[in-house]
Motif scaffolding. Structure first.
Motif, short mmCIF file in Angstrom:
data_model
loop_
_atom_site.label_atom_id
_atom_site.label_comp_id
_atom_site.label_asym_id
_atom_site.label_seq_id
_atom_site.Cartn_x
_atom_site.Cartn_y
_atom_site.Cartn_z
N TRP A 23 0.85 -1.19 0.00
CA TRP A 23 0.00 0.00 0.00
C TRP A 23 0.88 1.24 0.00
O TRP A 23 1.85 1.33 0.78
CB TRP A 23 -0.87 0.05 1.26
N VAL A 24 0.58 2.20 -0.85
CA VAL A 24 1.34 3.45 -0.88
C VAL A 24 0.38 4.63 -0.95
O VAL A 24 -0.71 4.53 -1.51
CB VAL A 24 2.32 3.52 -2.08
N ARG A 25 0.82 5.73 -0.37
CA ARG A 25 0.11 7.01 -0.55
C ARG A 25 0.99 7.87 -1.45
O ARG A 25 2.12 8.21 -1.10
CB ARG A 25 -0.12 7.72 0.78
N THR A 26 0.45 8.20 -2.62
CA THR A 26 1.20 8.94 -3.63
C THR A 26 0.68 10.38 -3.68
O THR A 26 -0.53 10.62 -3.69
CB THR A 26 1.05 8.28 -5.01
N VAL A 37 -4.32 6.92 -2.28
CA VAL A 37 -3.74 5.65 -1.83
C VAL A 37 -4.08 4.60 -2.88
O VAL A 37 -5.18 4.57 -3.42
CB VAL A 37 -4.33 5.24 -0.46
N ARG A 38 -3.12 3.75 -3.16
CA ARG A 38 -3.41 2.58 -3.99
C ARG A 38 -2.64 1.39 -3.43
O ARG A 38 -1.67 1.56 -2.68
CB ARG A 38 -3.06 2.81 -5.46
N TRP A 39 -3.12 0.20 -3.76
CA TRP A 39 -2.41 -1.01 -3.34
C TRP A 39 -2.29 -1.95 -4.52
O TRP A 39 -3.17 -2.06 -5.35
CB TRP A 39 -3.06 -1.66 -2.14
N VAL A 40 -1.12 -2.59 -4.57
CA VAL A 40 -0.78 -3.43 -5.70
C VAL A 40 -0.23 -4.77 -5.21
O VAL A 40 0.38 -4.85 -4.13
CB VAL A 40 0.27 -2.75 -6.61
N MET A 41 -0.47 -5.81 -6.00
CA MET A 41 0.14 -7.11 -5.74
C MET A 41 1.45 -7.17 -6.52
O MET A 41 1.45 -7.01 -7.75
CB MET A 41 -0.78 -8.25 -6.15
N VAL A 42 2.53 -7.39 -5.81
CA VAL A 42 3.87 -7.34 -6.40
C VAL A 42 4.56 -8.69 -6.23
O VAL A 42 4.44 -9.34 -5.18
CB VAL A 42 4.71 -6.22 -5.73
#
Length: 342
Positions: free
Chosen positions: A124-127, A141-146
């Protein structure tokens, strides 16, 4: 080694701040390309004269151009090795962006969770995007599967507590905006804030077939370097995944038919790319009015909308099956706030 293979899940640290490379100066060129890629017809972002009649000095850059630009800056550091972009929350447009402004972006890691397979994890990151004066223009905020580089020990799980929606009181209305003299004829539809009822659903009727060349051009335009959008060899089916933002912009542009009064996006409450989109799919859209709010700006109201993009019959208003999962034809479920004339 001078090349960069991108970050993997184990490379992220909670609280880490990442400054993203390559500032981007926006011009009328981005606007022209945006309007060539999508059937965008919002009057506030198309006409300096219309924008001046609404109190602004000129037409600002389209809100989603700002989103795509800031998002694109973050991709090399956040989602270059992503399996999927999973969702959005707490998005706010904080001030207009004008042609000639230069945008930069940075992200803070606010959550980490390794998946049970041990091969991937969620970040999760806040850009935040800023203009050349250092003033914030957009935050989300977005969240990605890495992917993980290699299996190993899992970090402590931290899932951020995110708001279900941006409160109406926290929406930022451009200080000069004034819809007191709003021209409904030039805007394209007579509908105002009071004409939209909570629970109302709108079939936007039209459809756009995604072309390979167009979605590739869009992804390059926003300098989005995620490999799944470019390298067909990354998927077993040999197909390049359409950038989710391309679907967002297509659906937003299609919503003009029924929501031409939705002149500016000011909040992003949540969003899910429910199923993949590929070249050849025909995108249609429908909207649901979730809430209404007044603002202190003269003649300006706010609508909270659900925007759903589908490949199939938009008039069906279908979203999820009996099992609670998104139907396979649903591409996008987006919850956002817009400003409309009262």
């Amino acid at each position: 080694m001078k090349t960069n293979a991108g970050r993997f899940f184990e490379d992220y640290r909670l609280g880490e701040r990442i400054v993203h490379a390559v500032p981007r100066t926006l011009s009328g060129g981005e606007r022209a390309l945006y309007h060539a890629l999508y059937p965008a017809r919002g009057a506030l972002h198309s006409s300096d004269a219309f924008a001046r009649s609404c109190g602004l000095p000129a037409a600002p850059v389209d809100d989603l151009i700002v989103f795509h630009t800031v998002f694109g800056k973050s991709v090399p550091d956040i989602s270059l090795n992503a399996v999927a972009n999973l969702g959005y929350a707490e998005g706010r447009w904080l001030r207009p962006v004008w042609p000639g402004d230069t945008l930069t972006a940075e992200s803070e890691v606010i959550g980490l969770k390794q998946n049970s397979s041990g091969k991937t994890g969620v970040v999760w990151v806040r850009t935040t995007g800023r203009n050349q004066h250092g003033a914030p223009v957009l935050s989300f905020v977005r969240w990605v599967m890495v992917r993980r580089r290699a299996e190993g020990a899992a970090p402590e799980t931290v899932v951020p507590d995110l708001a279900d929606a941006v409160a109406a009181s926290e929406l930022v209305v451009p200080k000069e905006l004034d819809f007191s003299n709003y021209d409904v004829a030039l805007a394209g539809e007579p509908h105002r804030w009071a004409d939209y009822a909570i629970g109302e659903r709108i079939d936007h009727v039209d459809g756009v077939t995604v072309e390979e060349a167009e979605h590739m051009l869009a992804t390059r335009l926003w300098q989005n370097t995620a490999r799944v959008h470019f390298d067909a060899a990354l998927r077993e089916d040999g197909r390049r995944l359409v950038y989710g933002g391309h679907v967002i912009s297509l659906a937003r542009a299609l919503s003009f038919n029924g929501l031409a009064s939705a002149q500016a996006i000011v909040g992003l409450n949540g969003g899910v790319h429910a199923n993949p989109c590929f070249s050849g799919d025909t995108v249609r859209a429908w909207s649901e009015v979730l809430d209404r709010a007044e603002t202190a700006a003269p003649g300006v109201g706010a609508l909270r909308l659900r925007l759903v993009a589908v490949k199939g019959d938009s008039g069906a208003f279908a979203l999820k099956g009996e099992d609670g999962k998104y139907l396979p034809e649903v591409l996008l479920d987006l919850d956002y706030w817009v400003l409309v004339p009262r």
